[in-house]
Write a protein that holds these residues in place. Sequence first.
Motif, short mmCIF file in Angstrom:
data_model
loop_
_atom_site.label_atom_id
_atom_site.label_comp_id
_atom_site.label_asym_id
_atom_site.label_seq_id
_atom_site.Cartn_x
_atom_site.Cartn_y
_atom_site.Cartn_z
N ALA A 439 0.88 -1.17 0.00
CA ALA A 439 0.00 0.00 0.00
C ALA A 439 0.91 1.21 0.00
O ALA A 439 1.99 1.19 0.56
CB ALA A 439 -0.89 -0.02 1.24
N ARG A 449 0.79 -4.20 3.83
CA ARG A 449 -0.47 -4.13 4.54
C ARG A 449 -1.15 -5.50 4.43
O ARG A 449 -1.14 -6.11 3.36
CB ARG A 449 -1.33 -3.07 3.86
CG ARG A 449 -2.64 -2.88 4.52
CD ARG A 449 -3.07 -1.46 4.30
NE ARG A 449 -4.47 -1.31 4.60
CZ ARG A 449 -5.15 -0.23 4.29
NH1 ARG A 449 -4.56 0.78 3.68
NH2 ARG A 449 -6.41 -0.14 4.60
N TYR A 451 -4.46 -8.17 4.97
CA TYR A 451 -5.89 -8.42 5.16
C TYR A 451 -6.01 -9.81 5.75
O TYR A 451 -5.43 -10.76 5.21
CB TYR A 451 -6.64 -8.31 3.84
CG TYR A 451 -6.70 -6.89 3.35
CD1 TYR A 451 -7.79 -6.07 3.66
CD2 TYR A 451 -5.66 -6.35 2.60
CE1 TYR A 451 -7.83 -4.75 3.24
CE2 TYR A 451 -5.69 -5.03 2.17
CZ TYR A 451 -6.78 -4.23 2.49
OH TYR A 451 -6.81 -2.94 2.08
N SER A 506 -6.73 -0.80 -0.51
CA SER A 506 -5.82 -0.17 0.46
C SER A 506 -5.35 1.19 -0.01
O SER A 506 -5.12 2.08 0.79
CB SER A 506 -4.64 -1.06 0.81
OG SER A 506 -4.16 -1.72 -0.28
N GLY A 510 -6.39 3.88 2.63
CA GLY A 510 -5.32 3.81 3.62
C GLY A 510 -4.64 5.11 3.98
O GLY A 510 -3.99 5.21 5.01
#
Length: 514
Positions: A439, A449, A451, A506, A510
């Motif tokens: 990201a 990043r 998930y 993201s 983000g």
Amino acid sequence: MIPDSSFNLFDYFLGDDKLAEIGSRTAFEFRGRRISYRDLRGETDHWTRRLTACAVAEGDRVAILLFDSPEFIACFLAAAKLGAIAVPINTFLPAEDVAFILSDSGARLLIIESELQNKGDPYDSRLPANSATLVIETESRSLLGEGLEGPSGIVEASTKSETSAFLLYTSGSTGAPKGVLHLHGSIPDTVESYSKSVLGLTNKDRVYSSSRLFFAYGLGNSLSFPLAAGATVILDSGRATPERIAALFAEQKPTAFFGVPAVYLSLLEHRAKGGELDTSSLRLCVSAGEALPPRIFEDWNREVGLPILDGIGSTEMLHIFISNREGEARAGSSGTVVPGYAARVVDDQGSDCELGNLWVRGSSATAGYWNRPDLTRETIQDGWVRTGDVYRLDTEGFFYHVGRSDDCFKVRGLWVSPIEVEAALLAHEAVAEAAVVSAIGQDGLATARAYVVIRAEKQEGLADELIGFVRSRLAAYKAPSRIDFIDEMPRTATGKIQRFRLRAASNLSGVQND
Ligand code: 3UK
């Protein structure tokens, strides 16, 4: 490269005729000491004797796990002189990866920094039988081998440009490090192509690179280019924090600085917070390792009054093959092809196009991956090296980085394989599924990043716990900067995680959180 004639990197840098010319010049500034080219020759001769005493012979691998130091370079050149293959190892790697490289390369000798020894499970156990380990004391280094007579009886190798010289490990898409083999002639090729024609380094230059010698970028910056030019290298074994770099700038007055984008950003932030940053000695600033965000290029240009020359290089090509030039640097572009190389942007059928896969060829290209003929065949075809990058080529010959064709990405110029980080997350009992993407943070640089789909109810502090869990297993830069919990993983019909969806999500959501 002149084929078939005898050629050795030791002679190229420190041969008698070279020394007659530059012997009294300063090769290194290191820990308050000035070390001349003649001293470096003495140190290299000393290490050649020590390597010989350890029975290192032609073709043997010599692993070097050292901080940037004159000894690093002396060991590298001593191995070259004997026709052995130097294997520099990343000093930031976790013990598991170091052990893998030692056994994959089949090192016959390990030269290790005392501070980097593996306390629990010594690396000796990972070396093949009959291998040796030499330890260099980090703090009390007894610099230079003068007086420390080793046994004589050195058998000089008869090497050529095409003889194997060093092996650089890089982690690619699978996460397992792969050894990239280079020849004696590869280094002079990068000196002619990039250092002479793009940088124009001379013996007046004082060079400092925040990227280290174990990295192909740092090896060119702090060994190949300055030593070939008879310039001075500012070597530092400490961590390249903005404070440390600022102090080096003030005390050592480098003329050429090599960094990765994150380092330029950290220096700009250091200055914005009121820190000293004396850049008055600099004439040349180079960035590589990952794309330089236009914002950093512009801020540096405004604050320091110099363009940053962004260029793309790779371990496979040894150094930079597409680069910006002084006076013609364009923000957001990697620049144009460096003399001596050819580059193409092609579609999946191999036809030239405007946006597609970047292929490159040139004489500094790797001879192949160590013990991986399959991967070598896949990566190099008809002399073209497939970089794995997606690029756009404009009508004026400027190249623009678009992304990686696989899903790997870089944080602080170092590879992160999503697969490896996901595996670390999945080792935690709370994690059912995990997907890691890059990201772009507010500063325009990539971070990891994650998930995550969890097994049960979410507990307080689980995100921090998972980040800590990854950190305890992998190099710190690989740990996600943020974890989002989702109910279901987006997948394709064939069950592959749709990373492009997560990446899109993201980069939309983000920014304010990064
Ligand atoms: C990426 C860049 C955009 C790109 C390297 C200078 O980074 C070096 O080697 P690695 O093998 O990684 C290669 C990959 O890194 N990359 C590097 N520079 C840029 N992407 N803009 C850039 N300026 O994905 C490339 O395929 O670690 C850099 C000199 C020697 C090197 N080995």
